[in-house]
Every structure is written in C-alpha cells, then in structure tokens.
Design a protein around this motif. Structure first.
Motif, PDB file in Angstrom:
ATOM      1  N   GLU A  77       0.801  -0.979   0.012  1.00 42.26           N
ATOM      2  CA  GLU A  77       0.003  -0.080   0.072  1.00 42.26           C
ATOM      3  C   GLU A  77       0.812   1.198  -0.011  1.00 42.26           C
ATOM      4  O   GLU A  77       0.695   2.282  -0.795  1.00 42.26           O
ATOM      5  CB  GLU A  77      -0.818  -0.038   1.299  1.00 42.26           C
ATOM      6  N   SER A  78       1.952   1.184   0.775  1.00 45.12           N
ATOM      7  CA  SER A  78       2.710   2.577   0.898  1.00 45.12           C
ATOM      8  C   SER A  78       3.894   2.806   0.337  1.00 45.12           C
ATOM      9  O   SER A  78       4.451   3.838   0.364  1.00 45.12           O
ATOM     10  CB  SER A  78       2.773   2.894   2.601  1.00 45.12           C
ATOM     11  N   LEU A  79       4.519   1.739   0.081  1.00 46.82           N
ATOM     12  CA  LEU A  79       5.750   1.871  -0.722  1.00 46.82           C
ATOM     13  C   LEU A  79       5.813   2.535  -2.084  1.00 46.82           C
ATOM     14  O   LEU A  79       6.530   3.603  -2.209  1.00 46.82           O
ATOM     15  CB  LEU A  79       6.583   0.399  -0.856  1.00 46.82           C
ATOM     16  N   PRO A  80       4.891   2.527  -2.699  1.00 47.38           N
ATOM     17  CA  PRO A  80       4.767   3.409  -3.827  1.00 47.38           C
ATOM     18  C   PRO A  80       4.308   4.846  -3.733  1.00 47.38           C
ATOM     19  O   PRO A  80       4.522   5.563  -4.545  1.00 47.38           O
ATOM     20  CB  PRO A  80       3.494   2.494  -4.525  1.00 47.38           C
ATOM     21  N   LYS A  81       3.932   5.081  -2.385  1.00 52.48           N
ATOM     22  CA  LYS A  81       3.480   6.400  -1.951  1.00 52.48           C
ATOM     23  C   LYS A  81       4.436   7.113  -1.448  1.00 52.48           C
ATOM     24  O   LYS A  81       3.978   8.281  -0.834  1.00 52.48           O
ATOM     25  CB  LYS A  81       2.361   6.461  -1.378  1.00 52.48           C
ATOM     26  N   GLY A  82       5.626   6.590  -1.190  1.00 49.98           N
ATOM     27  CA  GLY A  82       6.780   7.281  -0.313  1.00 49.98           C
ATOM     28  C   GLY A  82       7.178   6.749   0.933  1.00 49.98           C
ATOM     29  O   GLY A  82       8.411   7.083   1.208  1.00 49.98           O
ATOM     30  N   LEU A  83       6.821   5.547   1.407  1.00 52.34           N
ATOM     31  CA  LEU A  83       7.328   4.901   2.408  1.00 52.34           C
ATOM     32  C   LEU A  83       8.696   4.302   1.980  1.00 52.34           C
ATOM     33  O   LEU A  83       8.717   3.739   0.873  1.00 52.34           O
ATOM     34  CB  LEU A  83       6.366   3.942   2.946  1.00 52.34           C
ATOM     35  N   LYS A  84       9.680   4.484   2.828  1.00 50.70           N
ATOM     36  CA  LYS A  84      11.045   4.110   2.222  1.00 50.70           C
ATOM     37  C   LYS A  84      11.063   2.722   2.636  1.00 50.70           C
ATOM     38  O   LYS A  84      11.676   1.876   1.704  1.00 50.70           O
ATOM     39  CB  LYS A  84      12.155   4.892   2.980  1.00 50.70           C
ATOM     40  N   SER A  85      10.834   1.982   3.802  1.00 55.36           N
ATOM     41  CA  SER A  85      10.946   0.500   4.031  1.00 55.36           C
ATOM     42  C   SER A  85       9.995   0.107   5.043  1.00 55.36           C
ATOM     43  O   SER A  85       9.530   1.296   5.902  1.00 55.36           O
ATOM     44  CB  SER A  85      12.254   0.441   4.316  1.00 55.36           C
ATOM     45  N   CYS A  86       9.765  -1.087   5.198  1.00 56.01           N
ATOM     46  CA  CYS A  86       8.941  -1.459   6.320  1.00 56.01           C
ATOM     47  C   CYS A  86       9.477  -2.750   6.896  1.00 56.01           C
ATOM     48  O   CYS A  86       9.671  -3.628   6.114  1.00 56.01           O
ATOM     49  CB  CYS A  86       7.560  -1.645   5.985  1.00 56.01           C
ATOM     50  N   LEU A  87      10.179  -2.789   8.096  1.00 58.01           N
ATOM     51  CA  LEU A  87      10.686  -3.869   8.697  1.00 58.01           C
ATOM     52  C   LEU A  87      10.051  -4.434   9.750  1.00 58.01           C
ATOM     53  O   LEU A  87       9.056  -3.671  10.552  1.00 58.01           O
ATOM     54  CB  LEU A  87      12.047  -3.442   9.242  1.00 58.01           C
ATOM     55  N   ILE A  88      10.133  -5.417  10.133  1.00 59.35           N
ATOM     56  CA  ILE A  88       9.489  -6.122  11.277  1.00 59.35           C
ATOM     57  C   ILE A  88      10.582  -6.693  12.481  1.00 59.35           C
ATOM     58  O   ILE A  88      11.685  -7.069  12.120  1.00 59.35           O
ATOM     59  CB  ILE A  88       8.656  -7.422  11.037  1.00 59.35           C
ATOM     60  N   SER A  89      10.120  -6.671  13.636  1.00 62.39           N
ATOM     61  CA  SER A  89      10.642  -7.222  14.831  1.00 62.39           C
ATOM     62  C   SER A  89      10.071  -7.500  15.890  1.00 62.39           C
ATOM     63  O   SER A  89       8.892  -6.904  16.169  1.00 62.39           O
ATOM     64  CB  SER A  89      11.828  -6.012  15.376  1.00 62.39           C
ATOM     65  N   TYR A  90      10.499  -8.729  16.528  1.00 69.55           N
ATOM     66  CA  TYR A  90       9.702  -8.911  17.743  1.00 69.55           C
ATOM     67  C   TYR A  90      10.794  -9.572  19.065  1.00 69.55           C
ATOM     68  O   TYR A  90      11.596 -10.035  18.553  1.00 69.55           O
ATOM     69  CB  TYR A  90       8.760  -9.979  17.606  1.00 69.55           C
ATOM     70  N   LYS A  91      10.237  -9.163  19.991  1.00 66.34           N
ATOM     71  CA  LYS A  91      11.300  -9.477  21.071  1.00 66.34           C
ATOM     72  C   LYS A  91      10.575  -9.903  22.492  1.00 66.34           C
ATOM     73  O   LYS A  91       9.536  -9.578  22.680  1.00 66.34           O
ATOM     74  CB  LYS A  91      12.240  -8.420  21.523  1.00 66.34           C
ATOM     75  N   ASN A  92      11.056 -10.799  23.199  1.00 62.64           N
ATOM     76  CA  ASN A  92      10.614 -11.209  24.574  1.00 62.64           C
ATOM     77  C   ASN A  92      10.966  -9.868  25.573  1.00 62.64           C
ATOM     78  O   ASN A  92      11.819  -9.295  25.639  1.00 62.64           O
ATOM     79  CB  ASN A  92      11.173 -12.430  25.156  1.00 62.64           C
ATOM     80  N   GLY A  93       9.939  -9.709  26.598  1.00 60.64           N
ATOM     81  CA  GLY A  93      10.249  -8.753  27.646  1.00 60.64           C
ATOM     82  C   GLY A  93       8.966  -8.052  28.096  1.00 60.64           C
ATOM     83  O   GLY A  93       7.729  -8.530  27.502  1.00 60.64           O
TER      84      GLY A  93
END
Length: 280
Positions: A77-93
C-alpha cells in the motif's frame, strides 16, 4: 535502519493497534520514513490470539507469520506512495521497557501506537501501557484512539502554553500540515478571563507570527472555568479539529494538565489522535 526519519509502531494485533499501523504507514509516506512494526512477545496476549496453543509451543512462528502479513500489506500500500521501508521485529520482555529500549536502539523519531491493546481495557478506556510510554518516552508519540481510522486531517489543533519552545514545535506541526494541506489552530486555554491573559496572548501571537510561514494558521484564546483538559477537548470538538498536538516539556501545558492520572485525562481525547511532541 538508516539515518532517515524512523517510525516505530508497536502492535499486539488488536483492532486499535492495526489502526495505528495504518496511521504509521500514512505518516511514513509523508516523512519518506523507515517504518518498524514491533511486537513484544506476551503469553497472555498470545493466548487470546491463539487459544488452541495454550502452552505457547508455536508462539514465535505464529507471531512471525502475522508480522510478515502486516509487513507485506504495508509495503504493497505505502511503498509506492513514499514510504522508504517497512521492517518487522519481535522480542521477549515487558511491553513498556522493551518498546522504549527498541525505540532508543533504532533511534526512532516517532512512536505511533493505539490507545488500548488486547489486555488494556480499563475503566478510563485508554491503555495504561500507552500512557506510560507517553510519560516515559523521549521520542514524539502519536497516539491513535480506539475505532479511529486514518483520514487526512482537515484541521490540527496545537495547544500552546506560551513557551519559547512552541516556536520550534510549531515548525514540526506546520511541516506535517503542509503535506496534508491542513489548517492549524494554535490555541491557549486559560482558567480565567483576566486582561493579563489577553495581553499575554497578544504578545505570544506577535512573537510566534514571524516563525509561521504558512497561511492556514489561526491563533485562539479560550477561557474555561473548569478542568483545562476538558476545555481543550471541548474546543477540539467544536472546532472540528482532527488531531490534537501538544508539547511535553517541563512545566508545559501538557504536563500541567496531564500530570495527575494521565490515563484518565488522555481519555478525554479518545475520539481524536494525539501527537505529543517530546523532542525538538
């Protein structure tokens, strides 16, 4: 993450946090930002999401799959509209310290999050974890209320307390307003009707005006005898403002009216997004 504008969006896959992802992606388009979707592994949340795996044997695989699906939707949806990147991360805590630590680690410029999560139904609606992050973060926090979906803001309301830092903070607001072609109301709310309030307001307008290079800005002085937070909420509603913006600095307006029972006070604005500027 690169040195470009960076947004972190914590998610627990609740409806409210999914709405926050939409806001984060849209703001990411504006800032041409790197966006990180972040999840803190939490057994209670997971049990609600996947009750058949009560022992949590497949928790990490389950979370990873959901995160990848969200990532792909944002990129499409957003990469063609200007978003540079989208990464994911998950951590315990624990959610609050782990989220704040990740925010610092990636040097995020903004946290975008919902007001409640899977386990955050409270008497005053807003999630206690969100209010703690607003209090403790050194980064701007953009809070998206429950059942509020993204729409282009027609008007942004900036709550001013005549601080010198307002001049810088307002520049950040103008930058975003220009992108969305939004109006800005710079509002001061007072508990009195004294002439000194009008004098201070006039002085503030004269000082800030040279810093305002935008023709859709209005200066407003409002007086409310009762709770200032309620007065501000009333103005937000009657003026049809779409986003409330406030500066959180020592002795600032935000910190004065929200200092006690932050969750309760923030619940006043449950129908509108709240952008708390923490860094200048």
């Amino acid at each position: 993450m690169s040195n470009t504008f960076t947004i972190i969006c914590p998610t627990d896959f609740s409806e409210c946090s999914l709405n926050a992802i939409e806001y984060a992606a849209k703001l990411g388009e504006f800032y041409q930002a790197d966006l990180l979707l972040f999840h803190v592994l939490n057994k209670k949340d997971y049990e609600k999401l996947s009750p058949l795996d009560s022992k949590g044997y497949h928790q990490e695989e389950f979370i990873k799959e959901k995160m990848i699906n969200l990532q792909q939707a944002v990129l499409k949806e957003s990469l063609p509209k200007g978003l540079k990147s989208c990464l994911i991360s998950y951590k315990n805590g624990k959610i609050v310290p782990t989220t704040l630590a990740e925010t610092e680690h990636i040097k995020a410029d903004m946290i975008v999050m919902g007001t409640e999560g899977t386990n955050d139904l409270r008497e005053h609606i807003i999630g206690s974890k969100t209010s703690k992050i607003v209090e403790e973060a050194s980064t701007d926090v953009f809070v998206v209320p429950r059942k509020v979906f993204f729409k282009k803001p027609r008007k942004m309301v900036y709550a001013s307390d005549y601080l010198e830092e307002d001049k810088i903070a307002i520049q950040k607001v103008i930058e975003m307003a220009q992108f969305f072609d939004s109006e800005i109301d710079i509002v001061h709310v007072s508990s009195t009707h004294k002439a000194i309030d009008k004098s201070l307001h006039k002085e503030m307008v004269n000082e800030i005006t040279p810093f305002v290079k935008y023709d859709k800005v209005s200066f407003v002085l409002k007086s409310y005898r009762d709770d200032l937070a309620l007065g501000l909420e009333n103005y937000l509603q009657t003026s049809k403002g779409d986003v409330l913006v406030t500066l959180s600095k020592k002795k600032s307006f935000f910190d004065q009216i929200f200092a006690k029972n932050l969750s309760k006070k923030m619940a006043y604005f449950i129908n509108k997004p709240l952008w708390v500027i923490k860094s200048l």
